[in-house]
Design a protein around this motif. Structure first.
Motif, short mmCIF file in Angstrom:
data_model
loop_
_atom_site.label_atom_id
_atom_site.label_comp_id
_atom_site.label_asym_id
_atom_site.label_seq_id
_atom_site.Cartn_x
_atom_site.Cartn_y
_atom_site.Cartn_z
N ASP A 1 45.51 46.39 34.30
CA ASP A 1 46.36 45.22 34.58
C ASP A 1 47.77 45.37 34.04
OD1 ASP A 1 46.18 44.66 31.80
OD2 ASP A 1 44.57 43.20 32.07
N HIS B 1 42.51 47.21 41.72
CA HIS B 1 42.40 46.70 40.35
C HIS B 1 41.14 45.85 40.30
CE1 HIS B 1 43.15 44.95 36.47
NE2 HIS B 1 43.16 43.74 36.99
N LEU C 1 38.29 43.20 39.28
CA LEU C 1 38.04 41.94 38.58
C LEU C 1 36.84 42.06 37.64
CD1 LEU C 1 38.57 39.42 41.53
CD2 LEU C 1 40.01 39.65 39.49
N TYR D 1 33.94 36.62 31.21
CA TYR D 1 35.02 37.40 30.58
C TYR D 1 34.94 37.41 29.05
CZ TYR D 1 37.93 39.06 34.44
OH TYR D 1 38.42 39.75 35.51
N GLY E 1 40.62 41.08 28.74
CA GLY E 1 41.11 40.87 30.09
C GLY E 1 41.36 39.40 30.35
N TYR F 1 41.18 36.77 33.75
CA TYR F 1 40.81 36.65 35.16
C TYR F 1 42.01 36.28 36.04
CZ TYR F 1 38.20 35.00 39.30
OH TYR F 1 37.71 34.80 40.56
N SER G 1 44.51 39.08 36.36
CA SER G 1 44.05 40.11 37.28
C SER G 1 44.24 39.67 38.74
CB SER G 1 42.59 40.47 37.02
OG SER G 1 42.47 41.27 35.86
N THR H 1 39.51 45.44 45.23
CA THR H 1 38.95 45.07 43.94
C THR H 1 37.44 45.26 43.98
OG1 THR H 1 39.07 43.47 42.12
CG2 THR H 1 38.48 42.60 44.28
#
Length: 291
Positions: free
Chosen positions: A142, A163, A165, A172, A179, A181, A184, A200
Motif C-alpha cells: 500500500d 494490491h 485486500l 484486519y 494495514g 482497509y 487499500s 485484488t
C-alpha cells in the motif's frame, strides 16, 4: 498466541510435492541470481504446477517484511538495505527462463522513504528492456498511501497492477493490524483511475461470513477493480492464525458467479487459488466490447 489448526484438511486441498524438472530449473535459476519468490517465502501450494510451467512470482526488496501480518509466512524483522543490482538480476533471470508473463511482488518496506518504489520502477524498466515481449504484472504494497511512491511504480507502465485486500475489514485487527482497509481501497481506486487493469485478492477461512465476502467484493468493484481472486487460507505454522473453516469448492463457485454478476472482468475462485495463480490467463479477460 494462535494454536495449530486441528481441522482435518479435505481431499481437495491435497497437493503434489514439488520436484519436477521445470520446478528444479526455476529453483536453480533463482539461486544463481540470488532472487526470492513469494512462491517459496509464502509456502504457496501451487509451486509444482507453476514452476513446472516455467512461471514464478518474484519477490523483490529482500525476504524480510517490516509488518507482522498474522496470516503470512514471510519472515518479519529488520530488513537489509535494498540491493541496487536486484532489478538487473531479475531481468536476466526472466530472460534465461524465457518467460512471457512475469509477476512481481515485494515485502513491505516501511523503513524506506519511498517504500521501495524506486526499486519497483527500475525492476519493471529492466525487465521490459531485456524482455520486450514479456507482460509484467505487479502486486504492490500500500506504500502507506503515498501517491508519489505509487506514481513512481505506475510510471514504469506495468500491464496489470494488483494490491490485495487480503480479508474482510472486521478481521484486519487480528490478521492485518498494520494495514487499513479503506486505505487499500483508495490505493486500488487510484490505480484504476490512472487507467491500469486493476486487481485484488482475498483469502477465506478465517471466520468471515459469505455476506461479508460479498460486501467486500462490492467495495472492490466500486473502487475500480476488474480482476478478483479468492482462495483458501492455509495456516503456515502454529504461530499464525488458525483456519476456522475449509470453504467448500461449491462455495468458491458461488463466489465466482456472484463476482461475475457484480461486473468483474474475471473472478478466479477456488481452494488453491492465489493472487498470481494463472495470472497470465486472468489478464486476458476483458469486458465485452472493451479493447
Amino acid at each position: 498466541m494462535p494454536q495449530l489448526n486441528h481441522l482435518k484438511k479435505p481431499e481437495w486441498l491435497k497437493i503434489k510435492v514439488p520436484g519436477g524438472e521445470g520446478y528444479r530449473t526455476v529453483k536453480q535459476r533463482l539461486k544463481d541470481h540470488k532472487l526470492h519468490t513469494v512462491c517459496e517465502e509464502a509456502l504457496c501450494p501451487n509451486m509444482e504446477e507453476c514452476w513446472g510451467r516455467r512461471t514464478a512470482t518474484f519477490m523483490i526488496l529482500g525476504d524480510t517484511c517490516t509488518r507482522n501480518c498474522r496470516f503470512c509466512a514471510v519472515k518479519k524483522g529488520v530488513p537489509l538495505p535494498p540491493n541496487p543490482d536486484e532489478p538487473r538480476q531479475l531481468a536476466e533471470a526472466v530472460n534465461e527462463l524465457g518467460l512471457k508473463y512475469v509477476v512481481i511482488t515485494s515485502v513491505d518496506r516501511d523503513d524506506l522513504a519511498d517504500g521501495g518504489a524506486s526499486i519497483w520502477s527500475e525492476s519493471v524498466h529492466q525487465i521490459r528492456s531485456l524482455n520486450p515481449n514479456c507482460k509484467i504484472e505487479v502486486l504492490i504494497p500500500d506504500f502507506q498511501g503515498d501517491q508519489k511512491a505509487l506514481d513512481m511504480v505506475l510510471s514504469a507502465v506495468p500491464d496489470v497492477v494488483g494490491h490485495n485486500l487480503e480479508t474482510i475489514p472486521s478481521l484486519y485487527p487480528i490478521a492485518r493490524s498494520k494495514g487499513n482497509y479503506q486505505l487499500s481501497l483508495n490505493v486500488l481506486q487510484y490505480i484504476s483511475k490512472k487507467g491500469f487493469l486493476t486487481k485484488t485478492g482475498i483469502m477465506v477461512g478465517l471466520g468471515e461470513k459469505p455476506e461479508e465476502v460479498i460486501d467486500l467484493m462490492k467495495d472492490a468493484y466500486k473502487h475500480g477493480v476488474t480482476l478478483f481472486t479468492i482462495g483458501q487460507y492455509l495456516q503456515p505454522t502454529s504461530r499464525h492464525l488458525p483456519v476456522k473453516e475449509y470453504v467448500s469448492p461449491a462455495q468458491f463457485m458461488e463466489y465466482k458467479k456472484i463476482g461475475e454478476t457484480l461486473g468483474f472482468d474475471h473472478v478466479e475462485s477456488g481452494p488453491l487459488v492465489r493472487s498470481s495463480y494463472h495470472a497470465d490467463e486472468q489478464a486476458i479477460f476483458q469486458k465485452k466490447g472493451q479493447s
